[in-house]
Structures are given as C-alpha cells and as structure tokens.
Design a protein around this motif. Structure first.
Motif, PDB file in Angstrom:
ATOM      1  N   TYR A 313      44.990   3.173  65.808  1.00 15.12           N
ATOM      2  CA  TYR A 313      46.293   3.779  65.480  1.00 15.12           C
ATOM      3  C   TYR A 313      47.190   4.032  66.683  1.00 15.12           C
ATOM      4  O   TYR A 313      48.350   4.396  66.517  1.00 15.12           O
ATOM      5  N   GLY A 314      46.625   3.913  67.879  1.00 11.75           N
ATOM      6  CA  GLY A 314      47.366   4.327  69.075  1.00 11.75           C
ATOM      7  C   GLY A 314      46.993   5.777  69.385  1.00 11.75           C
ATOM      8  O   GLY A 314      46.773   6.571  68.473  1.00 11.75           O
ATOM      9  N   THR A 315      46.933   6.089  70.687  1.00  9.90           N
ATOM     10  CA  THR A 315      46.478   7.423  71.076  1.00  9.90           C
ATOM     11  C   THR A 315      47.415   8.515  70.568  1.00  9.90           C
ATOM     12  O   THR A 315      46.968   9.592  70.180  1.00  9.90           O
ATOM     13  N   ASP A 316      48.711   8.251  70.564  1.00  7.15           N
ATOM     14  CA  ASP A 316      49.630   9.307  70.135  1.00  7.15           C
ATOM     15  C   ASP A 316      49.423   9.690  68.673  1.00  7.15           C
ATOM     16  O   ASP A 316      49.570  10.861  68.307  1.00  7.15           O
ATOM     17  N   ALA A 317      49.091   8.714  67.855  1.00  9.36           N
ATOM     18  CA  ALA A 317      48.853   9.027  66.441  1.00  9.36           C
ATOM     19  C   ALA A 317      47.647   9.961  66.330  1.00  9.36           C
ATOM     20  O   ALA A 317      47.628  10.881  65.511  1.00  9.36           O
ATOM     21  N   VAL A 318      46.645   9.733  67.191  1.00  5.78           N
ATOM     22  CA  VAL A 318      45.449  10.581  67.173  1.00  5.78           C
ATOM     23  C   VAL A 318      45.791  11.971  67.707  1.00  5.78           C
ATOM     24  O   VAL A 318      45.406  12.997  67.134  1.00  5.78           O
ATOM     25  N   ARG A 319      46.546  12.014  68.795  1.00  4.03           N
ATOM     26  CA  ARG A 319      46.966  13.304  69.353  1.00  4.03           C
ATOM     27  C   ARG A 319      47.740  14.098  68.303  1.00  4.03           C
ATOM     28  O   ARG A 319      47.516  15.287  68.106  1.00  4.03           O
TER      29      ARG A 319
END
Ligand code: MSP
Length: 476
Positions: A313-319
């Motif tokens: 998902y991309g790191t920002d989506a996880v953050r």
C-alpha cells in the motif's frame, strides 16, 4: 523547544516486527519529524533488548552463539525500520559494551546509595515479559500478557532493589508533575498501581548467564529490565557527538506500550533517582492494536509484517492507518478494509483530489500563484487550523492533528465546489479563488509532512513545479 529526544521500547529480537510494534515506531518518527521541523535539535533512538535467558534459548535453537543471534536480528530489525523510512539517529543494542558499562555503573550507584541488598527469591517468573509475577497478577494461573505460556517457578539468591522506598516519592512526582505520564488515564493507572504498594524486587539473576555481570558480585548478572531501561540514557552518554546530554534528557519522551508502563513509569524513575540522575520528561503510553478484533500473536497467525503491508500500500498508507485509527492511549483494531476505506476517503478522494483539481485549474486558467493574494477569511481559517494542529502535536495528539489536516482538505474541496472556478470567466475572481486554494494546499502539505512524509514530499514537488500528480493511486 531547543532540543527534543524521543525513544521507542527496545524490542526483543526473539519477536518479529509487526504492526503493533511498528505503531510505536511511527508515533516516535512523527514526533521526531514534527520537532525537527520546528527547528529543535532532535535525537531519535531505536534498538533491541538483547540479554536474558529467553534469548540464549532461542539462539541455541538456531544453533548460534547468543551474540551472533542478536546481531543477526539487529541487522534484520534495522533493515525493516530503514525500509519504512524511519528517521532514527541511532540503533542501540544492549550488548554494546559501552551500554553494558553504563548499566553496570547505574546499578553500582544504587548499591553505593544503600538501595541494593542480598536476598532470596522464591516465586513465579514470566520469561516472555521478563517479569516477576505474583499469584494475584495471574489469570487462570498464567501471566495475563502471555496466556499461552506457563510461568516458571524460580528460586534463587540474588540482590533486591529497595523499590518500596520510592513509593511516596513517586506519588509526589505524579502529583507535582502530571506531564510525567501521558495521556492522563495512564498517569492515573500508574498512581493506582503505586498506591497499592510497591514491593522490593530482585534486580540480579543467579542462574542467567546471558546478561551483564553485576559489578559487585561476579557470580550474578543484571536483571534484564535493569539493563534495558538505561539504554535511553547510555546512548546520550556514549555518543561522542553529544555534548549536552542533559539538554536532551530534560526533553526526553519515551514512547511505550501500556503493558510496559509499570517498568517505565514506576521502576525507571526510581532507578534514576537512586543513582542520582534527573528524570526524562514524559512516558508517552499507547494502547494495543488487535487485527480483525483478535489479539496479535503467533497463535492467531496475524502478526502482519509492516514491510509487506508497506510494499502493498505504500508506507504512508500504513502510517495513516495506524496513527489515525484511534486516539493515542486507547486500544483499537486494524483491518485491511479500514486501511483501504480510509485511504480512499481521506487520502485519495480528499487531499489527492484537491491537489489534482487545483493544479489542473491553475494551469488551464493560467493563474499566477501569489501568496499575498489570499483573502483575509481564508488566511484566518488557515491560522486557526495551524494553531489547533500545533496544540495537538505538542500534546502528543497525533490522531487529532491528522484529523484537523483532513478537515482542512475537506474544507478546500467544499470551497472549490461552492465557488466553481471552472464556470467563472472573470480572471481576477478566478485568481482569487485559486490562490486561496493554493495556500490551503501549501498548508496541508506542511501539516501532513510529519505524519505522511513521502506523500508530503510528492505534493511539495507537484506544487513547486505546478505539475499534476496522482498523490494516491487507486488501489488494485
Ligand atoms: N524489551 C522490552 C521493552 C524494553 S524497553 C526498555 C519489550 N520488548 S517487546 O519486543 O516485547 O516489545 C514490546 C513493545 O511492543 C511494547 O511497547 C508493547 O506494548 C508493543 N506491542 C506489542 N504488541 C502490541 C500490539 N498488539 N499493539 C501495540 N503495541 C504492541 O517489551
């Protein structure tokens, strides 16, 4: 604030990073990024907790010497945090001789102060928590944190720390300095625990070889928590680039999970006081994630790997999924459905949409961007949002700070929908509307930077170049 220092728990290398552990890392990383942006000289420490019988046992199972085992996993953990773009200054290992020496010195200072005395322990021990537990702590005869594991009956001669001596001092500390434990519910929790009474605890082990040698009795090793907690301070001492350790220390924030609050809010200050050191500023306590409402653990096979999640998902989506699911201090649930729905509603359809609409219109209407051309009403609104956001961030309320930013993006989308600049021919009017919206986007980008750094960087570039971009691609 001139200096800022943030730490996360140091993890046992016997576990693997999962979204629960990544949560603390993202909290700390957002705080570090926020304070750096404010111009504070920031230190951010991560690391692993590498001593104890459990680790020696796991190393033997892998056919490795304990040191080779902990080094292998330190490299693995570092690689995971690195790949997630975490901005820590250093990764500490408690097997670092410089740390070991500091831990020994801290214990020696307590000893010299008369707070350490010989005794015998006969009782239960949970090796997963590395904690002494009483029968009244147990649920159905097991540690409440590790219901799948039998506690071990332990009998040994060792040395005790006079924890009980610090009971009134701790209550006084919480009273006079409520900032010491945040959010408030966890301060109250610590208070209640201390009020129930503190018993002295053994701080050395007679039968655990894989540990730091006790300076005043070479037959014993230091109890793993008495060796782990000092990592936060040993780093400031052994790093030769740090001159003013006290400057960082008085601004130190330890991000910890609620299960280890007792060690951080009750034991650690007593250890420091006994050794004559000042205290850190705040123990910032977070709650627990479940996954689809189930406890995270090997038995439920749901220890989601943050790196895999980020690849998808991309790191920002996880953050975003972790930092904005609930207020810091509470518990909550992670699910793929929630991640995906918030990704669409808050990120792609809100911020991402506003960014592409405005850049498209600015280009097609050939508007010149001029930040002095913002209406006073919009300016006031932006100032209000900025103030609320700063207030939240400075109170460690990352969830609320993100909410304010998300609301600002919604405000921008509503503004564009109401003013419909695409239907207007009057150039001055169009310029006015789009310049207002441009400043809205400038601020959103600034505010999201500590929380969603990669997306903020992408948005920054799009704004600087006035080039359309897809900030949050459709999930496939
Ligand atoms: N080594 C000790 C900490 C020493 S700090 C001086 C330790 N290590 S651990 O590897 O067990 O990591 C525990 C950390 O992960 C704790 O802060 C704990 O709260 C956190 N979490 C473990 N499971 C979690 C969730 N399901 N949700 C959120 N945090 C979780 O304890």
């Amino acid at each position: 604030m001139e200096k800022f220092y943030v730490t996360t728990p140091i993890f046992y290398p016997t576990g693997t990073p999962h979204i629960g552990t990544a949560y603390a890392i993202f909290i700390a990383d957002s705080l570090a990024r926020y304070w750096r942006k404010q111009g504070a000289d920031t230190q951010f420490l991560l690391g692993n907790d590498e001593h104890g019988a459990n680790i020696a046992k796991k190393a033997a199972e892998e056919g490795l010497e304990p040191k080779a085992f902990v080094d292998k996993y330190a490299a693995k953990f570092k690689q995971v945090w690195n790949s997630l773009g975490i901005t820590n200054n250093y990764f500490i290992q408690t097997t670092d001789p410089r740390h070991e020496e500091f831990a020994q010195d801290l214990l020696q200072k307590a000893y010299d102060n008369g707070d350490i005395y010989p005794g015998t322990y006969a009782g239960w021990y949970c090796s997963s928590c590395e904690a002494y537990i009483t029968e009244s702590d147990m649920v159905d005869g097991r540690c409440p944190n590790h219901p799948n594991k039998d506690p071990e009956w332990t009998e040994e001669s060792n040395y005790y720390f006079r924890w009980s001596k610090y009971q009134d001092w701790l209550l006084d500390l919480y009273e006079k300095n409520p900032e010491f434990v945040r959010p408030e519910r966890w301060l109250n929790y610590a208070k209640d625990m201390v009020k129930k009474g503190l018993n002295d605890i053994p701080v050395t082990r007679a039968n655990v070889d894989w540990g730091v040698t006790v300076p005043f009795d070479e037959e014993q090793t230091i109890y793993v928590w008495y060796d782990a907690l000092p990592n936060y301070l040993s780093y400031l001492h052994f790093n030769e680039n740090i001159e003013d350790w006290q400057g960082y220390w008085q601004e130190a924030v330890h991000v910890v999970g609620k299960d280890i609050l007792k060690f951080h809010a009750i034991l650690w200050p007593a250890m420091l006081k006994s050794a004559g050191y000042p205290l850190p500023k705040t123990i910032l306590t977070h709650g627990f994630f479940t996954v689809n409402n189930q406890k995270i653990g090997k038995s439920n096979n749901n220890a989601i790997d943050p790196q895999e999640l980020s690849n998808k998902y991309g790191t920002d989506a996880v953050r975003y999924a972790l930092l904005t699911e609930f207020q810091l201090g509470n518990d909550g649930d992670f699910s793929f459905e929630r991640l995906e729905s918030k990704y669409s509603s808050d990120l792609a359809n809100n911020w991402g949409n506003l960014l592409s609409r405005v850049i498209h219109l600015v280009n097609s209407k050939q508007v010149t961007i001029d930040k002095t051309k913002v209406t006073p009403e919009t300016n006031d609104h932006l100032q209000t949002v900025q103030d609320k956001y700063d207030h939240h961030f400075q109170a460690y309320e990352i969830f609320q700070a993100a909410q304010e930013t998300n609301k600002l993006a919604a405000w921008g989308n509503q503004y564009i929908n109401e003013h419909k600049p695409w239907e207007i021919d009057d150039t001055t009017q169009v310029e006015q509307i789009l310049n207002d919206l441009w400043q809205v986007l400038e601020l959103i980008t600034e505010l999201y930077e500590p929380i969603l750094p990669a997306s903020a960087a992408k948005a920054r570039k799009a704004l600087d170049k006035q080039e359309k971009t897809i900030l949050f691609p459709k999930l496939t």
